[in-house]
Scaffold this motif. Structure first.
Motif, PDB file in Angstrom:
ATOM      1  N   PHE A 293       0.810  -1.217   0.000  1.00 41.41           N
ATOM      2  CA  PHE A 293       0.000   0.000   0.000  1.00 41.41           C
ATOM      3  C   PHE A 293       0.849   1.276   0.000  1.00 41.41           C
ATOM      4  N   ASP A 294       2.152   1.136   0.238  1.00 37.14           N
ATOM      5  CA  ASP A 294       3.052   2.290   0.181  1.00 37.14           C
ATOM      6  C   ASP A 294       3.752   2.423  -1.168  1.00 37.14           C
ATOM      7  N   LEU A 295       3.603   1.428  -2.016  1.00 35.20           N
ATOM      8  CA  LEU A 295       4.231   1.475  -3.335  1.00 35.20           C
ATOM      9  C   LEU A 295       3.333   2.238  -4.308  1.00 35.20           C
ATOM     10  N   PRO A 296       3.930   2.973  -5.221  1.00 35.80           N
ATOM     11  CA  PRO A 296       3.122   3.670  -6.238  1.00 35.80           C
ATOM     12  C   PRO A 296       2.259   2.670  -7.016  1.00 35.80           C
ATOM     13  N   GLY A 297       1.049   3.078  -7.336  1.00 33.98           N
ATOM     14  CA  GLY A 297       0.164   2.253  -8.146  1.00 33.98           C
ATOM     15  C   GLY A 297      -0.550   1.149  -7.393  1.00 33.98           C
ATOM     16  N   ALA A 298      -0.602   1.245  -6.076  1.00 38.52           N
ATOM     17  CA  ALA A 298      -1.258   0.199  -5.289  1.00 38.52           C
ATOM     18  C   ALA A 298      -2.739   0.058  -5.633  1.00 38.52           C
ATOM     19  N   ASP A 299      -3.323   1.117  -6.162  1.00 33.84           N
ATOM     20  CA  ASP A 299      -4.741   1.036  -6.523  1.00 33.84           C
ATOM     21  C   ASP A 299      -5.000  -0.054  -7.562  1.00 33.84           C
ATOM     22  N   ALA A 300      -3.995  -0.377  -8.372  1.00 33.07           N
ATOM     23  CA  ALA A 300      -4.160  -1.399  -9.397  1.00 33.07           C
ATOM     24  C   ALA A 300      -4.299  -2.803  -8.814  1.00 33.07           C
ATOM     25  N   VAL A 301      -3.867  -2.993  -7.571  1.00 33.90           N
ATOM     26  CA  VAL A 301      -3.927  -4.325  -6.959  1.00 33.90           C
ATOM     27  C   VAL A 301      -4.832  -4.345  -5.725  1.00 33.90           C
ATOM     28  N   LEU A 302      -5.623  -3.323  -5.554  1.00 33.10           N
ATOM     29  CA  LEU A 302      -6.462  -3.209  -4.372  1.00 33.10           C
ATOM     30  C   LEU A 302      -7.423  -4.395  -4.235  1.00 33.10           C
ATOM     31  N   GLY A 303      -8.047  -4.800  -5.320  1.00 28.69           N
ATOM     32  CA  GLY A 303      -8.952  -5.951  -5.274  1.00 28.69           C
ATOM     33  C   GLY A 303      -8.232  -7.224  -4.858  1.00 28.69           C
ATOM     34  N   ARG A 304      -7.059  -7.450  -5.426  1.00 31.68           N
ATOM     35  CA  ARG A 304      -6.265  -8.626  -5.051  1.00 31.68           C
ATOM     36  C   ARG A 304      -5.866  -8.573  -3.586  1.00 31.68           C
ATOM     37  N   MET A 305      -5.541  -7.381  -3.117  1.00 34.05           N
ATOM     38  CA  MET A 305      -5.140  -7.248  -1.717  1.00 34.05           C
ATOM     39  C   MET A 305      -6.322  -7.532  -0.794  1.00 34.05           C
ATOM     40  N   HIS A 306      -7.512  -7.102  -1.183  1.00 33.69           N
ATOM     41  CA  HIS A 306      -8.691  -7.411  -0.363  1.00 33.69           C
ATOM     42  C   HIS A 306      -8.937  -8.923  -0.317  1.00 33.69           C
ATOM     43  N   GLU A 307      -8.712  -9.614  -1.420  1.00 34.25           N
ATOM     44  CA  GLU A 307      -8.836 -11.072  -1.441  1.00 34.25           C
ATOM     45  C   GLU A 307      -7.780 -11.716  -0.542  1.00 34.25           C
ATOM     46  N   LEU A 308      -6.571 -11.209  -0.619  1.00 26.14           N
ATOM     47  CA  LEU A 308      -5.485 -11.717   0.208  1.00 26.14           C
ATOM     48  C   LEU A 308      -5.811 -11.512   1.690  1.00 26.14           C
ATOM     49  N   ILE A 309      -6.321 -10.337   2.021  1.00 24.56           N
ATOM     50  CA  ILE A 309      -6.685 -10.028   3.407  1.00 24.56           C
ATOM     51  C   ILE A 309      -7.758 -11.008   3.894  1.00 24.56           C
TER      52      ILE A 309
END
Length: 151
Positions: A110-126
């Motif tokens: 979430f601190d890396l540029p462009g994290a919005d592109a992987v937000l859905g994947r991160m929610h799945e991971l969470i």
């Protein structure tokens, strides 16, 4: 470097850390990474080095965590390098056996540029994270990112 990128200049601090790293104790490695202040031009060399440290299960966990934290202060000028870094941090967050490493890697995404592109994947991971503490931390990092993004 063998990937086609040329390095014109590395900061003295990075040169010293890279040269000494194999001979340092775990405490010295952690301390060296903790005080590291990379220059903009250091990123192409530092990313592969930091990824190798972060992904090494032979490395002390505290050293791995410090390596992960450095990603948050790097300046990425190369989109391919950034994407590779992000993907490998997501893989660590999803698959590492150490919950501290999963936590740190997931949060740094979430601190890396462009994290919005992987937000859905991160929610799945969470949602799939088995450790309550990690799941709650990653969810908090996602909420903070979404608040920063929305203004």
């Amino acid at each position: 470097m063998g990937d086609g990128r040329t390095v014109t200049h590395l900061s003295e601090q990075v040169q010293e850390l890279l040269a000494a790293f194999p001979t340092l104790t775990a405490d010295e490695r952690r301390a060296g990474l903790r005080i590291l202040v990379p220059a903009d031009g250091d990123t192409p060399v530092l990313v592969p080095f930091l990824l190798s440290v972060a992904e090494s299960t032979d490395e002390e966990d505290l050293v791995r965590l410090e390596a992960i934290s450095v990603f948050g202060i790097l300046t990425f000028d190369d989109a391919e390098l950034l994407d590779s870094c992000r993907e490998r941090m997501i893989a660590l967050a999803a698959e590492d056996d150490d919950w501290d490493v999963r936590n740190a890697a997931g949060c740094i995404v979430f601190d890396l540029p462009g994290a919005d592109a992987v937000l859905g994947r991160m929610h799945e991971l969470i949602a799939a994270e088995p450790e309550d503490f990690v799941r709650e931390n990653l969810a908090a990092a996602a909420r903070l990112f979404e608040r920063r993004r929305s203004g």
